[in-house]
Design a protein around this motif. Structure first.
Motif, mmCIF file in Angstrom:
data_model
loop_
_atom_site.group_PDB
_atom_site.id
_atom_site.type_symbol
_atom_site.label_atom_id
_atom_site.label_comp_id
_atom_site.label_asym_id
_atom_site.label_seq_id
_atom_site.Cartn_x
_atom_site.Cartn_y
_atom_site.Cartn_z
ATOM 1 N N ALA A 53 0.828 -1.190 0.000
ATOM 2 C CA ALA A 53 0.000 0.000 0.000
ATOM 3 C C ALA A 53 0.869 1.248 0.000
ATOM 4 C CB ALA A 53 -0.903 -0.005 1.233
ATOM 5 N N ALA A 54 1.939 1.212 0.811
ATOM 6 C CA ALA A 54 2.858 2.348 0.851
ATOM 7 C C ALA A 54 3.481 2.570 -0.512
ATOM 8 C CB ALA A 54 3.942 2.082 1.905
ATOM 9 N N LEU A 55 3.862 1.462 -1.106
ATOM 10 C CA LEU A 55 4.460 1.536 -2.437
ATOM 11 C C LEU A 55 3.492 2.193 -3.420
ATOM 12 C CD1 LEU A 55 6.968 0.374 -4.115
ATOM 13 C CD2 LEU A 55 5.398 -1.400 -4.787
ATOM 14 N N SER A 56 2.252 1.790 -3.341
ATOM 15 C CA SER A 56 1.238 2.334 -4.254
ATOM 16 C C SER A 56 1.068 3.835 -4.045
ATOM 17 C CB SER A 56 -0.104 1.638 -4.009
ATOM 18 O OG SER A 56 0.031 0.274 -4.246
ATOM 19 N N LYS A 57 1.061 4.236 -2.766
ATOM 20 C CA LYS A 57 0.880 5.663 -2.498
ATOM 21 C C LYS A 57 2.024 6.478 -3.068
ATOM 22 C CE LYS A 57 -1.884 5.534 1.739
ATOM 23 N NZ LYS A 57 -1.893 5.817 3.178
ATOM 24 N N ILE A 58 3.203 5.971 -2.860
ATOM 25 C CA ILE A 58 4.385 6.711 -3.332
ATOM 26 C C ILE A 58 4.402 6.740 -4.857
ATOM 27 C CG2 ILE A 58 6.904 6.632 -3.411
ATOM 28 C CD1 ILE A 58 6.559 5.341 -0.505
ATOM 29 N N ALA A 59 4.116 5.593 -5.424
ATOM 30 C CA ALA A 59 4.087 5.534 -6.885
ATOM 31 C C ALA A 59 3.026 6.480 -7.423
ATOM 32 C CB ALA A 59 3.822 4.096 -7.328
ATOM 33 N N TYR A 86 6.470 1.808 10.985
ATOM 34 C CA TYR A 86 6.769 2.965 10.136
ATOM 35 C C TYR A 86 7.234 2.449 8.787
ATOM 36 C CZ TYR A 86 11.314 1.591 11.899
ATOM 37 O OH TYR A 86 12.410 0.870 12.255
ATOM 38 N N ALA A 87 7.169 3.378 7.805
ATOM 39 C CA ALA A 87 7.638 3.030 6.460
ATOM 40 C C ALA A 87 8.748 3.994 6.086
ATOM 41 C CB ALA A 87 6.489 3.135 5.469
ATOM 42 N N TYR A 88 9.651 3.555 5.272
ATOM 43 C CA TYR A 88 10.675 4.460 4.759
ATOM 44 C C TYR A 88 11.141 3.964 3.407
ATOM 45 C CZ TYR A 88 13.937 0.977 6.726
ATOM 46 O OH TYR A 88 14.594 -0.174 7.044
ATOM 47 N N ILE A 89 11.805 4.885 2.728
ATOM 48 C CA ILE A 89 12.233 4.582 1.358
ATOM 49 C C ILE A 89 13.742 4.704 1.287
ATOM 50 C CG2 ILE A 89 11.993 5.256 -1.063
ATOM 51 C CD1 ILE A 89 9.327 6.589 -0.248
ATOM 52 N N VAL A 90 14.319 3.756 0.574
ATOM 53 C CA VAL A 90 15.771 3.765 0.399
ATOM 54 C C VAL A 90 16.076 3.763 -1.100
ATOM 55 C CG1 VAL A 90 17.934 2.586 0.925
ATOM 56 C CG2 VAL A 90 16.035 2.449 2.524
ATOM 57 N N ALA A 91 16.928 4.700 -1.493
ATOM 58 C CA ALA A 91 17.317 4.773 -2.908
ATOM 59 C C ALA A 91 18.405 3.750 -3.201
ATOM 60 C CB ALA A 91 17.815 6.177 -3.231
ATOM 61 N N ARG A 92 18.695 3.573 -4.457
ATOM 62 C CA ARG A 92 19.700 2.609 -4.882
ATOM 63 C C ARG A 92 21.055 2.895 -4.207
ATOM 64 N NH1 ARG A 92 20.302 -2.308 -6.464
ATOM 65 N NH2 ARG A 92 18.507 -2.090 -7.879
ATOM 66 N N SER A 93 21.310 4.180 -3.971
ATOM 67 C CA SER A 93 22.584 4.562 -3.341
ATOM 68 C C SER A 93 22.660 4.128 -1.879
ATOM 69 C CB SER A 93 22.752 6.073 -3.401
ATOM 70 O OG SER A 93 21.694 6.700 -2.684
ATOM 71 N N GLY A 94 21.535 3.662 -1.320
ATOM 72 C CA GLY A 94 21.527 3.283 0.090
ATOM 73 C C GLY A 94 21.059 4.414 0.979
ATOM 74 N N VAL A 101 10.832 0.297 -0.837
ATOM 75 C CA VAL A 101 9.902 0.795 0.176
ATOM 76 C C VAL A 101 9.886 -0.242 1.303
ATOM 77 C CG1 VAL A 101 7.542 1.477 0.679
ATOM 78 C CG2 VAL A 101 8.540 1.977 -1.548
ATOM 79 N N ILE A 102 10.262 0.196 2.475
ATOM 80 C CA ILE A 102 10.375 -0.717 3.609
ATOM 81 C C ILE A 102 9.309 -0.368 4.640
ATOM 82 C CG2 ILE A 102 11.952 -1.717 5.293
ATOM 83 C CD1 ILE A 102 13.254 -1.797 2.602
ATOM 84 N N VAL A 103 8.648 -1.380 5.114
ATOM 85 C CA VAL A 103 7.689 -1.183 6.210
ATOM 86 C C VAL A 103 8.147 -2.069 7.370
ATOM 87 C CG1 VAL A 103 5.333 -1.539 6.977
ATOM 88 C CG2 VAL A 103 5.763 -0.586 4.729
ATOM 89 N N GLU A 104 8.288 -1.455 8.533
ATOM 90 C CA GLU A 104 8.812 -2.209 9.673
ATOM 91 C C GLU A 104 7.969 -1.976 10.910
ATOM 92 O OE1 GLU A 104 13.540 -2.217 8.446
ATOM 93 O OE2 GLU A 104 12.872 -1.017 10.157
ATOM 94 N N ARG A 105 7.948 -3.020 11.705
ATOM 95 C CA ARG A 105 7.315 -2.904 13.027
ATOM 96 C C ARG A 105 8.245 -3.583 14.033
ATOM 97 N NH1 ARG A 105 1.508 -5.522 12.740
ATOM 98 N NH2 ARG A 105 1.157 -4.439 14.714
ATOM 99 N N PRO A 106 8.274 -3.055 15.218
ATOM 100 C CA PRO A 106 9.025 -3.770 16.248
ATOM 101 C C PRO A 106 8.497 -5.196 16.372
ATOM 102 C CG PRO A 106 8.383 -1.613 17.039
ATOM 103 C CD PRO A 106 7.696 -1.805 15.723
#
Lengths: 1013, 327
Positions: A68-74, A215-223, A286-291
């Motif tokens: 879903a996060a991916l879709s929103k960003i896209a 939370y979600a976060y985005i990482v580019a190819r460069s890291g 697009v990374i989504v993480e939870r503890p």
């Protein structure tokens, strides 16, 4: 719950903690193991599978969140792309081209798309025709050439361009997007390029909710993290390339059809459930993480429920097991309780169990068994009682037999007890006399009329003798009826007196038969096995007691003998001790004769048990009283002191002096050998012993001891007195020796003092002589020098020409003066040496060279006498460490003497040779007349000159050799002469060799050496 | 407007009551540091307050305000020294570059959030925007030194006939030369003649503008924003009277003080974002860990009423592109 409470409750359920509670525990544990084990196994299985499924499900759900996060960003990016495309399709641009007046369209784009910070309309040649920025004015000179930029190249081909992420001001992420500007579809006339501020994606990312703390976060190819709810993570350029989820998402050709989830570490290092998806156009993850704790919260809740259910099930199983166990165990417990009671001795107790099953049958069988045990127990008790009685009797007899070492009363008591224990009428005890080999009666009890008891049996005689000989009991139940009795009995006494029962039991110890017990009863009776065993046991107990008593008696005798020996030894020891004391006194007071003799006398009197006495010293003619005892009367004392007592036959003292041996009499007045003076009678003397003191068979004194009763002195006492007399003789001799030694010592001391005085006088005289010689020589030398020089001047013609005679006289004067000067020089040298005023200045020099020098000096004199001066070849080291001038003087003197005393055409040979590592020996040998042996020892004395005929008279004063000797001795060397009279002489002396250590120093030593120099 | 007034009232009440009150454990103690006395002129304070309210802070319970101000820098410094001794302070919020400078001098160890600072790197407040490395952080007013030129460009876009601009600035301060050079370069490109108008006070500015010749067209006044120009009401009145279009510092001045237009970050939004910084610091974050943020958007705000008063007709296109237009 406290531990004690727990144990208390367990006891209620049969967990008594004692051994008999084991069955309940077994039941309990079997129940728990079976039911609980099953439940736990099923619970664990359930948990395992549910955990797996739940994890999978949670991963899928979170993956959907990532999707879903991916879709929103896209969608957001696509919206910007759409806005750019809408702008590129503007009628204004299509109609008016890229005129600056048409920049309204770009302004509108910036207005509707806040993320775009700058936009540029580029014509087909890559030249920017319009540029607009939200924050700056783009001046023409700052316009960029886009012709070769990837954005322009790709968009001019009709495709939208998404550039890599870059950062403005080092922290804000931007993206370049470019879309084609088309006049109509397929006709690209330029490119619309925009710089998109990705910070706006933060708004999207921030709004993505993933659980409570997800939370979600985005990482580019460069890291680089380019979007994160915490914008600081972006602005601070956090890198995430190292994370597993990022690696997986951005792996080459990810082609993720659906999001994936893994458990790994998040950006903060915490454990997280991470789901990731890949955005292919932008090359972003697009990374989504939870503890993890939150993500698996439902799973944990489910596991907790399962755990609770299993626990409850286990509790129920436990209760059920306890219930069943109690049902089974209660009758068993009753059975156990009953058995325990019976076990404690209550054999009347019976088990009352009515379960109607096997346990009840078991209880009945048990009751029967207890009844039988009770009967057996009663029988056993009777036997024990009987046995106890026997043992008591046996103990009684044993105690009697061992409570004393007095045999007869013991045997008597034992005889009575045996009669009493067995209910007999007569008992006798016979003991074997080993020497006589016969049995004698030692005790008898009961009815034993006169003549009944036979006192003595020989071995093998009668029943008693046979029993002892065979060491076996002989028993007659009824002598009246038993035919063996008539056959075995010697006296037939038992039958005669009317006894019917007769038994003889041997007494044994250590396998030997010591005697026998004979007993009788009026009634015939039969001895049971136990009675016979008991009687034999009694006899066996008596045996060792008798043995012990015999041993005790023997021990007593030996102890008495030892005591006697010990007494004698003690006496001897006492005597030795006293002798030692006497010796000690002698050693500590060798010159105090009175003290030593008093000590000897006192000890002799005490040890020999004399009443009085005296010790005398013999002066060669008569005895002189030295030590009298205190109890001598004044009259006797006066007699002993004043009257001369000479050796003679009248008294033991005189006789001892006469015969030089110890003389003893038990009663002097009864002994015809003696005719004592009346004073003996008045003193009441009887026994007298006199021991002479003999030193090398020479009489030096005597000791006399007396007793007032006619009791002779023992041999030991006489011997002891002799010993004391010998010691006294040594003491007397010692005193004489000491006195002699002291006299001689005093004499020696007197001689020493005289010698010392003489020596001091001589030393003073010598010093005065040296001083005189030194002074006189100095005084003589001055005018002599004047005479010498004046004579030389006259000879040189200073005073005018001389006549031959004058010249001859003056020459004589000059030569005499020179000779006198040499003599004076010698005297001076000697005086300086003797006065100790000369010192050595040692140097290292070659002795061989010195010999050559001296030879050269004396060569003219030698040549004048045609004497051959020769230096023998030198072997080895010839380096000396000495005062060169002094050694030159010695050599000149010795070689000069040799030349002087050697006749014409003679030979003088010199030689130097090392004697050892430290000395050189120099020798001068001539072929002169030699020195007589009696003079050889005197030639080194001062002023000594040989005067034998035929020898040339010396022109010196006899100091040369004396000076040479002193100079050599100053060096620590020695000078000597060897001569064969008539065949020449050889003088030799030693000087220190060069100290070799100085030429072979190591480096370190050399430094020290140089330093100390 | 009603909301703003309510916020201001509460803020003043809180500031009055908060003086000398003992802080409760777990209570956020914020000190607002400002030059001047009229807090109404500081819209970012409202934004800050709303932001903290959004973050669940409740005034009087979990949040204590205190305002320390001064008409001059010296007065502010003295008041700050006195005021900080009276109570514990978790965060100081400074409302401008001058205030930040004073606060840093007085309490170098207290965390400071500037809302905003013109150029915190050049002012020496932080090492860089991404990594402050100091006890200060917050938000900037400009993104970079080219922003002033952009503002002049917007001025020109709104008034295409603009060819002479008087630049009003605090003569006591030395403007950054780089900013000025870029500003002058843009002016040259736009064909605008710049006339410097340094002043030492707001009143002097008003007097000088009132004394300017009335040039109905082609002329304008551009305010180089600083602490001196927080209150420009008199200046705006003088400019309007002289028919001079006035380019102000922020939307508030356009909305409330009759300034013709402004193109700048929204101060309210800036204050609202500042609440996040205050919250993070209170919860244990160190200022050096919080990157300085720049504004993402400049708002074009036009007061069309003032335009009418000075006889200026603004094109429909510009009015359409404006974020806000007051009539």
């Amino acid at each position: 719950m406290q531990t004690t409470e727990l144990f208390a409750k367990l006891r209620l359920f049969g967990f008594s903690g004692r051994r008999h509670g084991k069955l309940v525990r077994n039941y309990f544990f079997i129940f728990v193991a079976l039911i609980g084990g099953g439940m736990i196994a099923s619970g664990l299985t359930e948990i395992y599978f549910r955990s797996h499924e739940a994890r999978e499900q949670i991963g899928l759900v979170q993956g959907e969140a990532a999707n879903a996060a991916l879709s929103k960003i896209a969608q957001y990016i696509l919206t910007i792309e759409g806005q750019m495309k809408a702008t590129s399709l503007s009628q204004r641009i299509a109609e008016g081209g890229f005129e600056s007046a048409r920049q309204f369209e770009l302004m509108k784009l910036l207005y509707v798309a806040p993320a775009i910070s700058e936009a540029a309309a580029i014509d087909g040649d890559g030249v920017p025709r319009l540029q607009l920025s939200r924050f700056r004015t783009i001046l023409p000179e700052h316009a960029t050439d886009y012709a070769k930029s990837p954005a322009f190249l790709q968009a001019s081909q009709g495709a939208t361009f998404f550039g890599p992420v870059y950062f403005v001001r080092g922290s804000e992420p931007y993206l370049t997007m470019a879309v084609p500007i088309e006049e109509y579809p397929g006709s690209v006339i330029g490119v619309l390029q925009a710089e998109v501020n990705l910070s706006y994606i933060w708004d999207i990312v921030r709004d993505i909710e993933v659980g409570k703390a997800g939370y979600a976060y985005i990482v580019a190819r460069s890291g680089d993290v380019i979007a994160h709810p915490n914008i600081s993570m972006v602005l601070q350029r956090h890198k995430a390339a190292h994370l597993e989820q990022v690696k997986s998402a951005l792996r080459p050709a990810p082609n993720l059809q659906k999001p994936e989830s893994i458990v790994t570490r998040g950006l903060n290092g915490d454990e997280v459930l991470s789901s990731y998806a890949y955005l292919p156009n932008l090359d972003w993850a697009v990374i989504v993480e939870r503890p993890l704790a939150e993500a698996y919260e439902p799973l944990y809740a489910s596991l907790l429920r399962t755990y609770l259910l299993v626990t409850i099930g286990l509790g129920i199983a436990l209760l059920a097991s306890v219930y069943v166990a109690r049902r089974v165990v209660r009758p068993l417990e009753a059975l156990r309780w009953g058995v325990e009671k019976i076990g404690k001795g209550d054999l009347d107790h019976r088990l009352e169990i009515k379960t109607g099953d096997e346990i009840e049958i078991l209880a009945e069988q048990f009751n029967k068994m207890v009844g039988e045990i009770k009967n057996s127990y009663q029988s056993l008790e009777d036997k024990v009682q009987q046995r106890t009685k026997e043992l008591a009797a046996l103990f009684d007899v044993t105690a009697t037999a061992t409570h004393s070492f007095d045999l007869n009363p013991i045997l008597q008591e034992v005889a009575e007890k045996i009669m009493d224990i067995f209910g007999l009428d007569s008992t006798r005890i016979y003991l074997l006399d080993a020497v006589q080999e016969e049995l004698r009666v030692r005790a008898a009890s009961g009815y034993n009329p006169a003549g009944f008891i036979q006192e003595v049996f020989a071995l093998g005689q009668g029943i008693v003798g046979k029993a002892v000989e065979a060491a076996e009991p002989i028993i007659f139940e009824d002598v009246q009826k038993d035919p063996r009795y008539a056959e075995l009995s010697h006296s037939k006494g038992s039958k005669g007196i009317g006894y019917r029962f007769f038994a003889t039991v041997p007494i044994k110890a250590k396998g030997r038969c010591l005697g026998a017990i004979a007993c009788n009863g009026r009634l015939a009776r039969r001895l049971t096995e136990q009675e016979l065993r008991l009687m034999s046991s009694m006899a066996d107990q008596i045996g060792p007691a008798i043995d012990n008593i015999n041993l005790f008696e023997e021990l007593k005798e030996k102890t008495a003998a030892l005591e006697t020996t010990n007494h004698e030894l003690m006496e001897a020891l006492e005597q030795q001790t006293e002798i030692a004391k006497v010796l000690q006194v002698m050693a500590s007071s060798p010159t105090k004769l009175e003290t030593v003799l008093a000590t000897i006398h006192k000890n002799a009197l005490r040890l020999c048990e004399g009443d009085s006495g005296a010790t005398f010293v013999f002066d060669g003619a008569q005895f002189r009283l030295s030590v009298p005892t205190d109890n001598i009367s004044p009259e006797a004392l006066s007699y002993l002191r004043d009257l001369p007592i000479r050796p003679g036959p009248e008294t033991p003292l005189r006789r001892a002096g006469l015969e030089l041996r110890t003389v003893h009499t038990a009663d002097i007045f009864a002994d015809p050998r003696f005719s004592p003076p009346e004073i003996y009678r008045r003193e009441g003397l009887s026994a007298v012993v006199a021991a002479p003191m003999l030193k090398e068979n020479r009489l030096v004194g005597a000791i006399v001891l007396t007793r007032r009763e006619p009791r002779p002195f023992t041999e030991g006492q006489i011997s002891l007195l002799t010993t004391f007399a010998n010691q006294a003789a040594i003491a007397v001799d010692n005193v004489h020796l000491f006195q002699e030694l002291e006299d001689r010592t005093q004499e020696l001391a007197r001689y020493n003092r005289e010698i010392q005085l003489a020596n001091e006088k001589l030393t003073e005289l010598d010093r005065l002589k040296s001083s005189f010689v030194s002074n006189v020589s100095h005084e003589l030398k001055t005018p002599l020098t004047a005479i010498e020089s004046l004579a030389e001047n006259i000879l040189d013609g200073v005073t005018g020409p001389l006549t031959r005679k004058q010249a001859s006289y003056m020459t004589g004067i000059k030569e005499s003066a020179e000779r006198l000067a040499r003599l004076i020089n010698d005297l001076l040298d000697l005086s300086v040496i003797e006065a100790g005023r000369t010192g050595l200045k040692p140097t290292s020099f070659s002795m061989a060279s010195l010999l050559h020098e001296v030879t050269d000096t004396l060569k003219p004199v030698a040549e004048a006498k045609l004497i051959d001066l020769e230096i023998a070849s030198t072997n080895g080291n010839s380096i000396a460490w000495a005062d060169r001038d002094k050694i030159t003087q010695v050599l000149t003197n010795l070689v000069g003497n040799a030349v002087k005393f050697t006749p014409n055409r003679g030979k003088v040979t010199m030689k130097v040779s090392p004697t050892s590592g430290e000395w050189l020996e120099v020798s001068i040998t001539d072929t002169g007349p030699g020195i007589p042996p009696e003079e050889a020892s005197k030639i080194f004395d001062e002023f000594y000159q040989m005067s034998q005929p035929g020898r040339e008279k010396s022109k010196g004063v006899g100091l040369g050799l004396a000076i040479s000797k002193k100079l050599v001795e100053m060096h620590g060397g020695k000078i000597q002469v060897k001569s064969i009279f008539g065949s020449g002489s050889s003088f030799s002396f030693t000087v220190p060799a060069h100290y070799p250590r100085q030429t072979s120093l190591s480096v370190g030593e050399k430094e020290d050496y140089e330093y100390t120099r | 407007m009603t909301k703003t007034l309510r916020h201001l009232g509460l803020l003043i009440l809180a500031a009055t009551m908060g003086l000398g009150a003992a802080p409760k454990p777990g209570t956020l103690n914020v000190v607002i540091v400002m030059e001047g006395r009229n807090i109404r002129l500081q819209p970012q304070v409202n934004g800050l307050r709303d932001g903290l309210e959004e973050l669940k802070y409740v005034e009087g319970e979990t949040l204590n305000w205190q305002r320390i101000d001064g008409e001059t820098q010296a007065e502010l410094r003295a008041n700050l020294k006195t005021g900080l001794q009276k109570q514990r302070v978790d965060v100081m919020v400074t409302l401008g570059t001058t205030e930040t400078q004073v606060a840093r001098e007085v309490a170098p160890k207290t965390p400071i959030v500037f809302l905003p600072a013109a150029d915190p790197v050049r002012s020496g407040f932080v090492h860089s925007l991404a990594s402050p490395r100091t006890n200060l952080t917050g938000l900037t007013f400009f993104t970079d030194s080219a922003n002033l030129g952009k503002q002049l460009e917007v001025f020109k876009q709104v008034i295409p006939s603009l060819d002479k601009v008087r630049v009003l600035f605090d003569g006591r301060l030395k403007p950054f030369s780089e900013s000025w050079n870029k500003f002058a370069a843009v002016a040259a490109w736009l064909g605008i003649h710049l006339i410097e108008l340094p002043v030492a006070s707001s009143a002097e500015a008003s007097r000088k503008i009132a004394a300017l010749p009335n040039t109905a067209s082609g002329g304008g006044v551009f305010v180089f924003c600083s602490g001196l120009f927080k209150d420009v009401e008199d200046i705006a009145l003088a400019a309007t009277k002289q028919k001079l279009p006035l380019f102000g510092c922020n939307a508030f001045q356009v909305a409330e003080q009759s300034v013709l237009l402004s193109y700048a970050p929204d101060l309210y939004s800036l204050g609202y974002r500042g609440a996040w910084f205050v919250d993070r610091i209170f919860k244990g974050a160190k200022p050096q860990e919080l990157p300085v943020e720049t504004p993402r958007k400049f708002e074009l705000v036009i007061n069309n009423r003032v335009a009418g008063e000075i006889g200026l007709k603004i094109s429909a296109e510009m009015l359409m592109l404006a974020d806000r237009v007051f009539r």
